[in-house]
Scaffold this active site. Structure first.
Site, PDB file in Angstrom:
ATOM      1  N   LYS A  99      34.695 -25.477  60.399  1.00 19.23           N
ATOM      2  CA  LYS A  99      35.357 -25.629  61.711  1.00 19.23           C
ATOM      3  C   LYS A  99      34.459 -26.309  62.730  1.00 19.23           C
ATOM      4  CE  LYS A  99      38.567 -21.795  61.094  1.00 19.23           C
ATOM      5  NZ  LYS A  99      38.052 -21.165  59.868  1.00 19.23           N
TER       6      LYS A  99
HETATM    7  O1  LIG Z   1      40.629 -22.904  58.890  1.00 19.76           O
HETATM    8  C1  LIG Z   1      40.841 -21.841  58.303  1.00 19.76           C
HETATM    9  O2  LIG Z   1      40.616 -21.751  57.109  1.00 19.76           O
HETATM   10  C2  LIG Z   1      41.498 -20.749  59.033  1.00 19.76           C
HETATM   11  C3  LIG Z   1      42.299 -21.132  60.091  1.00 19.76           C
HETATM   12  C4  LIG Z   1      43.167 -20.194  60.669  1.00 19.76           C
HETATM   13  O3  LIG Z   1      43.982 -20.512  61.522  1.00 19.76           O
HETATM   14  N1  LIG Z   1      43.124 -18.904  60.228  1.00 19.76           N
HETATM   15  C5  LIG Z   1      42.273 -18.497  59.223  1.00 19.76           C
HETATM   16  O4  LIG Z   1      42.336 -17.326  58.847  1.00 19.76           O
HETATM   17  N2  LIG Z   1      41.405 -19.400  58.658  1.00 19.76           N
HETATM   18  C6  LIG Z   1      40.428 -18.966  57.627  1.00 19.76           C
HETATM   19  O5  LIG Z   1      41.151 -18.559  56.461  1.00 19.76           O
HETATM   20  C7  LIG Z   1      40.541 -17.413  55.868  1.00 19.76           C
HETATM   21  C8  LIG Z   1      41.544 -16.274  55.864  1.00 19.76           C
HETATM   22  O6  LIG Z   1      41.029 -15.178  55.188  1.00 19.76           O
HETATM   23  P1  LIG Z   1      41.920 -13.907  54.756  1.00 19.76           P
HETATM   24  O7  LIG Z   1      42.568 -13.408  55.994  1.00 19.76           O
HETATM   25  O8  LIG Z   1      40.895 -12.962  54.197  1.00 19.76           O
HETATM   26  O9  LIG Z   1      42.882 -14.387  53.710  1.00 19.76           O
HETATM   27  C9  LIG Z   1      39.280 -17.149  56.663  1.00 19.76           C
HETATM   28  O10 LIG Z   1      38.217 -17.839  56.028  1.00 19.76           O
HETATM   29  C10 LIG Z   1      39.564 -17.765  58.016  1.00 19.76           C
HETATM   30  O11 LIG Z   1      38.398 -18.218  58.669  1.00 19.76           O
END
Ligand SMILES: O=C(O)c1cc(=O)[nH]c(=O)n1[C@@H]1O[C@H](COP(=O)(O)O)[C@@H](O)[C@H]1O
Length: 281
Positions: A99
């Site tokens: 990011k």
């Molecule tokens: O860019 C991302 O990957 C991201 C964007 C977003 O809007 N929301 C989001 O959850 N993420 C990433 O996606 C992953 C979600 O993880 P879980 O919630 O464990 O499935 C994490 O690594 C967050 O940093």
């Protein structure tokens, strides 16, 4: 140096062959503990290796979350480098979730770190933040094009706080998030079979029919599993754009470790649920 085919083309093929699931490598301290691993570089390395061993030969994309590696300093970053290499060698595309976003001249250095083909942390794509202005990302867009890499630009994020920025309305009546989607559509115009400049759009957001998601590029959709969205939500949230969605699951898979076959089973189950939700759309 071999020239890579554009990221969008490589991603489309991987999605067709393996299904669109992206598994996140997010070594939370709490997951290290649940896996019986120490909260140190050795635990980090074991965790990351296990995830790569379990799923890199079957899912389209792996998405390591850089912060969990940076937490351990240079030795953690060395583990990240190795994980990227191993995942790519096993045939998965790697989206580096760092990011990044800064003024253009500094953005160029971030781009060199992740998108220059011979950089130690070169990844197939990088998550970037456009909230210093979409134009500030230009050095990353240019280098990604040159290297056959891609970007995932935060447009409509999965977290509830994102709305105060992304749903804000500009003087021309368009929201900030919609503006980012429009920039990406312009970036991907005319590309076949899929452009390389994707948007991050949370699977948690409910009905997005007021947004034009037809950006001719991939839509990275985090939020399935731990954040409450399910594969069955995808057609409702994404509508006709669902075929370009790369759904991400991190903790929803990772909590099944450290057993490799349990991790595989969990990933396969999500992949199957996603396949049938998208097929029925
Ligand atoms: O860019 C991302 O990957 C991201 C964007 C977003 O809007 N929301 C989001 O959850 N993420 C990433 O996606 C992953 C979600 O993880 P879980 O919630 O464990 O499935 C994490 O690594 C967050 O940093």
């Amino acid at each position: 140096m071999t020239v890579l085919e554009p990221f969008g083309a490589r991603l489309r093929r991987a999605m067709d062959e393996r299904g669109p699931l992206c598994v996140g490598i997010d070594p939370h301290a709490s997951l290290l503990a649940e896996w019986g691993l120490s909260d140190d570089v050795a635990g980090l390395e074991r965790f990351s290796r296990t995830v790569v061993e379990a799923v890199a030969d079957r899912v389209a994309v792996l998405k390591p979350q850089s912060a969990f590696f940076e937490r351990f300093g240079s030795r953690g970053v060395a583990v990240l480098e190795k994980s990227v290499e191993e995942a790519r060698n096993a045939g998965a595309l790697v989206v580096m979730d760092a990011k990044r976003g800064d003024i253009g001249s500094t953005m160029a250095a971030y781009a060199e770190s992740f998108l220059r083909k011979d950089a130690p942390l070169f990844s197939d794509a990088l998550t970037v933040s456009p909230y210093l202005g979409y134009g500030s990302l230009k050095p990353a867009v240019d280098l990604a094009r040159e290297s056959g890499a891609g970007l995932f630009v935060l447009a409509l994020t999965s977290n509830p706080e994102g709305g105060e920025v992304q749903h804000a309305t500009r003087s021309d009546g368009r929201s900030v998030g919609a503006t980012m989607l429009a920039h990406l559509a312009a970036e991907n115009a005319g590309e076949e079979p899929l452009g390389s400049f994707g948007a991050v759009v949370g699977a948690t957001l409910g009905d997005l029919s007021s947004y034009d998601l037809a950006i001719n590029g991939p839509l990275l959709a985090p939020g399935i599993g731990a954040q409450g969205a399910t594969p069955a939500d995808l057609p409702r949230v994404f509508g006709a754009a669902v075929r370009n969605v790369v759904p991400n699951v991190s903790r929803g898979v990772l909590r099944h470790g450290p057993d490799v076959s349990a991790l595989r089973t969990a990933a396969d189950r999500f992949a199957e649920e996603i396949r049938s939700a998208v097929a029925g759309a």
